[in-house]
Design a protein around this motif. Sequence first.
Motif, short mmCIF file in Angstrom:
data_model
loop_
_atom_site.label_atom_id
_atom_site.label_comp_id
_atom_site.label_asym_id
_atom_site.label_seq_id
_atom_site.Cartn_x
_atom_site.Cartn_y
_atom_site.Cartn_z
N THR A 125 0.82 -1.12 0.03
CA THR A 125 0.01 -0.15 -0.01
C THR A 125 0.92 1.22 -0.12
O THR A 125 1.67 1.28 0.82
CB THR A 125 -1.03 -0.05 1.41
OG1 THR A 125 -1.91 -1.23 1.35
CG2 THR A 125 -1.67 1.21 1.39
N VAL A 127 1.34 5.41 -0.23
CA VAL A 127 0.64 6.68 -0.24
C VAL A 127 1.58 7.60 -0.77
O VAL A 127 2.86 7.63 -0.08
CB VAL A 127 0.35 7.01 1.31
CG1 VAL A 127 -0.42 8.54 1.27
CG2 VAL A 127 -0.84 5.99 1.66
N ASN A 129 2.73 11.72 -2.29
CA ASN A 129 2.28 13.08 -2.79
C ASN A 129 3.01 13.36 -4.08
O ASN A 129 3.21 14.62 -4.40
CB ASN A 129 2.51 14.08 -1.64
CG ASN A 129 3.77 14.26 -1.37
OD1 ASN A 129 4.60 13.49 -1.35
ND2 ASN A 129 4.08 15.27 -0.92
N ALA A 134 3.11 8.35 -8.43
CA ALA A 134 1.91 7.87 -8.82
C ALA A 134 1.70 6.91 -10.10
O ALA A 134 1.17 6.22 -10.57
CB ALA A 134 0.62 8.50 -8.30
N THR A 157 -1.62 -1.18 -3.92
CA THR A 157 -2.71 -0.15 -3.89
C THR A 157 -2.02 1.32 -3.60
O THR A 157 -1.20 1.31 -2.82
CB THR A 157 -3.60 -0.47 -2.52
OG1 THR A 157 -4.15 -1.71 -2.98
CG2 THR A 157 -4.53 0.64 -2.31
N VAL A 159 -2.47 5.53 -3.30
CA VAL A 159 -3.05 6.53 -2.92
C VAL A 159 -2.38 7.69 -3.19
O VAL A 159 -1.25 8.14 -2.49
CB VAL A 159 -3.41 6.33 -1.44
CG1 VAL A 159 -4.15 7.65 -0.91
CG2 VAL A 159 -4.32 5.23 -1.07
N THR A 161 -2.21 11.73 -2.47
CA THR A 161 -2.72 12.60 -1.13
C THR A 161 -3.48 13.77 -2.04
O THR A 161 -4.65 14.00 -1.30
CB THR A 161 -1.69 13.19 -0.45
OG1 THR A 161 -0.62 13.98 -1.41
CG2 THR A 161 -0.80 12.12 0.08
N ALA A 179 -4.70 14.52 4.76
CA ALA A 179 -4.67 13.22 4.32
C ALA A 179 -3.37 12.40 5.06
O ALA A 179 -3.78 11.10 5.58
CB ALA A 179 -4.26 12.98 2.77
#
Length: 286
Positions: A125, A127, A129, A134, A157, A159, A161, A179
């Motif tokens: 996972t 996360v 910015n 990404a 996965t 994410v 931000t 976030a």
Amino acid sequence: MSDNQNLLAEQRRALILDEVRRRGGVRVNELTRRLNVSDMTVRRDLDALARQGVVEKVHGGAVPVAEATAHEPGFEAKAALELSAKEDIARAAARMAARGSAIALAGGTTAYALAQALVDIPDLTVVTNSVRAADVFHTAQRTMTASGPAARPGAATVVLTGGVRTPSDTLVGPVADAAIRSLHFDVLFIGVHGISVEAGLSTPNLAEAETNRHFVRSARRVVVLADHTKWGTVGLSSFAALDEVDALVTDAGLPDRARAEIAERLPQLVVAGPGGEGADIPPGAH
């Protein structure tokens, strides 16, 4: 030129840059005596450092570039610097990401290189910015879909931000901060504009500094990704002290004196690439 010769050149230039920053300037004749190389070799090294924008050549030597602490280069400008070092750092750092873990990946060109090394680690996972990071995961998953299965088993996965985009394609500001504050990460991988004993980790962007503070507070383990040129550089705003860092992943161009200073202050120093072999250097080893 052989890899060993290239490595020697990189180490020599790192030593020269360290001297320039520490002393505020160096002379060619001093460097020839200290490094036991020819005048022509030193001048070539100074030319290479000047092309990187880290020193300014003057008559008989070189001085540091008087760069404003608030100056923030764009992503493309930074991406062209120290490419092999960033790739070495990324490969070493990727080995520190465990299958199934929740990781944070802050912005910057070294983090972008790391994203490319993480795409094959299952069940992450992530996360981030970083718009660029990404995109790396998105492209990898889209390519896999086009070539066969609708979704690769164990694909990350990811994410993103949200937030306000900086020149380095990093998302910062209140949206990003909110976030990140609500999440908890096993490990944070974070690049830096500068790292030093006095200033810790720093960046020229005030909003990015605040977002990075939230990343650091939300992670159980903080891993800094910084090639040797970042050592001794100080940006406008510090966002973490060295004692908040669990590991530094750097390249073999980092001078021995800097390695010793870091090893005294951090639990783990990883020197990636030729001359480092990804070796862990424990505190007090120097």
